[in-house]
Scaffold this motif. Sequence first.
Motif, PDB file in Angstrom:
ATOM      1  N   GLY A  85      34.136  41.519  34.435  1.00  0.00           N
ATOM      2  CA  GLY A  85      33.668  42.846  34.054  1.00  0.00           C
ATOM      3  C   GLY A  85      32.162  42.928  34.099  1.00  0.00           C
ATOM      4  N   TRP A  86      31.694  44.125  33.946  1.00  0.00           N
ATOM      5  CA  TRP A  86      30.258  44.323  33.760  1.00  0.00           C
ATOM      6  C   TRP A  86      30.054  45.435  32.757  1.00  0.00           C
ATOM      7  N   TRP A  87      30.863  46.444  32.799  1.00  0.00           N
ATOM      8  CA  TRP A  87      30.793  47.497  31.796  1.00  0.00           C
ATOM      9  C   TRP A  87      31.775  47.179  30.672  1.00  0.00           C
ATOM     10  N   ALA A  88      33.036  46.991  31.041  1.00  0.00           N
ATOM     11  CA  ALA A  88      34.055  46.549  30.096  1.00  0.00           C
ATOM     12  C   ALA A  88      34.331  45.077  30.386  1.00  0.00           C
ATOM     13  N   ARG A  89      34.441  44.268  29.374  1.00  0.00           N
ATOM     14  CA  ARG A  89      34.625  42.835  29.527  1.00  0.00           C
ATOM     15  C   ARG A  89      36.087  42.472  29.268  1.00  0.00           C
ATOM     16  N   GLU A  90      36.633  41.594  30.126  1.00  0.00           N
ATOM     17  CA  GLU A  90      38.019  41.160  29.966  1.00  0.00           C
ATOM     18  C   GLU A  90      38.072  39.640  29.987  1.00  0.00           C
ATOM     19  N   ARG A  91      38.710  39.055  28.975  1.00  0.00           N
ATOM     20  CA  ARG A  91      38.960  37.611  28.937  1.00  0.00           C
ATOM     21  C   ARG A  91      40.455  37.395  29.018  1.00  0.00           C
ATOM     22  N   ARG A  92      40.845  36.427  29.878  1.00  0.00           N
ATOM     23  CA  ARG A  92      42.266  36.144  30.043  1.00  0.00           C
ATOM     24  C   ARG A  92      42.502  34.644  30.102  1.00  0.00           C
ATOM     25  N   ILE A  93      43.685  34.247  29.653  1.00  0.00           N
ATOM     26  CA  ILE A  93      44.128  32.860  29.723  1.00  0.00           C
ATOM     27  C   ILE A  93      45.478  32.852  30.424  1.00  0.00           C
ATOM     28  N   ALA A  94      45.626  31.957  31.395  1.00  0.00           N
ATOM     29  CA  ALA A  94      46.920  31.758  32.054  1.00  0.00           C
ATOM     30  C   ALA A  94      47.311  30.300  31.855  1.00  0.00           C
ATOM     31  N   PRO A  95      48.356  30.050  31.085  1.00  0.00           N
ATOM     32  CA  PRO A  95      48.814  28.665  30.920  1.00  0.00           C
ATOM     33  C   PRO A  95      49.275  28.091  32.257  1.00  0.00           C
ATOM     34  N   MET A  96      49.040  26.816  32.464  1.00  0.00           N
ATOM     35  CA  MET A  96      49.450  26.160  33.712  1.00  0.00           C
ATOM     36  C   MET A  96      50.943  26.356  33.969  1.00  0.00           C
ATOM     37  N   SER A  97      51.721  26.420  32.908  1.00  0.00           N
ATOM     38  CA  SER A  97      53.171  26.561  33.059  1.00  0.00           C
ATOM     39  C   SER A  97      53.577  27.921  33.619  1.00  0.00           C
ATOM     40  N   ARG A  98      52.655  28.884  33.621  1.00  0.00           N
ATOM     41  CA  ARG A  98      52.970  30.225  34.110  1.00  0.00           C
ATOM     42  C   ARG A  98      52.457  30.488  35.527  1.00  0.00           C
ATOM     43  N   ILE A  99      51.723  29.546  36.095  1.00  0.00           N
ATOM     44  CA  ILE A  99      51.155  29.744  37.432  1.00  0.00           C
ATOM     45  C   ILE A  99      52.262  29.699  38.485  1.00  0.00           C
ATOM     46  N   GLN A 100      52.288  30.735  39.331  1.00  0.00           N
ATOM     47  CA  GLN A 100      53.256  30.799  40.420  1.00  0.00           C
ATOM     48  C   GLN A 100      52.614  30.508  41.775  1.00  0.00           C
ATOM     49  N   THR A 101      51.462  31.114  42.052  1.00  0.00           N
ATOM     50  CA  THR A 101      50.754  30.853  43.309  1.00  0.00           C
ATOM     51  C   THR A 101      49.253  30.781  43.051  1.00  0.00           C
ATOM     52  N   VAL A 102      48.575  30.081  43.950  1.00  0.00           N
ATOM     53  CA  VAL A 102      47.120  30.002  43.917  1.00  0.00           C
ATOM     54  C   VAL A 102      46.634  30.352  45.322  1.00  0.00           C
ATOM     55  N   ASP A 103      45.810  31.388  45.432  1.00  0.00           N
ATOM     56  CA  ASP A 103      45.351  31.874  46.731  1.00  0.00           C
ATOM     57  C   ASP A 103      43.842  31.715  46.861  1.00  0.00           C
ATOM     58  N   HIS A 104      43.415  31.523  48.097  1.00  0.00           N
ATOM     59  CA  HIS A 104      42.004  31.376  48.433  1.00  0.00           C
ATOM     60  C   HIS A 104      41.682  32.441  49.484  1.00  0.00           C
ATOM     61  N   VAL A 105      40.696  33.303  49.198  1.00  0.00           N
ATOM     62  CA  VAL A 105      40.346  34.388  50.123  1.00  0.00           C
ATOM     63  C   VAL A 105      38.842  34.371  50.376  1.00  0.00           C
ATOM     64  N   GLU A 106      38.484  34.525  51.655  1.00  0.00           N
ATOM     65  CA  GLU A 106      37.082  34.672  52.037  1.00  0.00           C
ATOM     66  C   GLU A 106      36.968  35.898  52.926  1.00  0.00           C
ATOM     67  N   GLY A 107      36.373  36.968  52.409  1.00  0.00           N
ATOM     68  CA  GLY A 107      36.102  38.138  53.232  1.00  0.00           C
ATOM     69  C   GLY A 107      34.960  37.839  54.188  1.00  0.00           C
ATOM     70  N   ALA A 108      34.708  38.749  55.113  1.00  0.00           N
ATOM     71  CA  ALA A 108      33.667  38.533  56.121  1.00  0.00           C
ATOM     72  C   ALA A 108      32.288  38.337  55.489  1.00  0.00           C
ATOM     73  N   LEU A 109      31.900  39.231  54.593  1.00  0.00           N
ATOM     74  CA  LEU A 109      30.585  39.119  53.960  1.00  0.00           C
ATOM     75  C   LEU A 109      30.530  37.898  53.036  1.00  0.00           C
ATOM     76  N   ALA A 110      31.607  37.664  52.313  1.00  0.00           N
ATOM     77  CA  ALA A 110      31.664  36.482  51.438  1.00  0.00           C
ATOM     78  C   ALA A 110      31.505  35.208  52.257  1.00  0.00           C
ATOM     79  N   ARG A 111      32.143  35.162  53.411  1.00  0.00           N
ATOM     80  CA  ARG A 111      32.048  33.989  54.288  1.00  0.00           C
ATOM     81  C   ARG A 111      30.597  33.781  54.749  1.00  0.00           C
ATOM     82  N   LEU A 112      29.908  34.872  55.084  1.00  0.00           N
ATOM     83  CA  LEU A 112      28.497  34.770  55.476  1.00  0.00           C
ATOM     84  C   LEU A 112      27.631  34.196  54.356  1.00  0.00           C
ATOM     85  N   LEU A 113      27.998  34.510  53.126  1.00  0.00           N
ATOM     86  CA  LEU A 113      27.243  34.047  51.960  1.00  0.00           C
ATOM     87  C   LEU A 113      27.757  32.708  51.431  1.00  0.00           C
ATOM     88  N   GLY A 114      28.815  32.162  52.052  1.00  0.00           N
ATOM     89  CA  GLY A 114      29.376  30.891  51.596  1.00  0.00           C
ATOM     90  C   GLY A 114      30.156  31.020  50.311  1.00  0.00           C
TER      91      GLY A 114
END
Length: 158
Positions: A85-114
């Motif tokens: 967040g920047w205006w409204a702040r959100e804190r979250r916890i996900a227990p390891m036992s609840r994780i279903q998938t883990v994804d990795h994404v790099e958009g074009a601009l993000a890739r340029l910035l590493g």
Amino acid sequence: MTLRAPSHRVSPRARWLWAAGALAQVAVVVVALVVLEAVTALDLTWWVWALVGVALASYVLVMPQWRFLVHRWEITESAVYTQTGWWARERRIAPMSRIQTVDHVEGALARLLGLATVTVTTASAAGALEIAGLDAERARELVDELTLKADAVEGDAT
């Protein structure tokens, strides 16, 4: 588990990514105002344009810095912690036992910035946890780490 501020910051380069996104949003607003003024009888005075310009410039300059100060993440043996967040702040916890998938994404601009984003999908109605603005190499390591930790937990994350 307690809801607390996670310990790690995102990459400082994330500010550039967020600033670029803000510039794109500002461009849409300016184009919309120009079109609105051209198509209708609306005649914005110079001071209205100046006020709009100051507001939009402030958004582009302040929002990325503010988000950088707020956005944090942490991985423990038992959970993934995020704060966003920047205006409204959100804190979250996900227990390891609840994780279903883990994804990795790099958009074009993000890739340029590493940079990259790691998304942790859980069996939660609140949706996935997203850690945006990570160094791309750290993001890849984080995906591997989370995958191994989630796999080590008994159960099927439902």
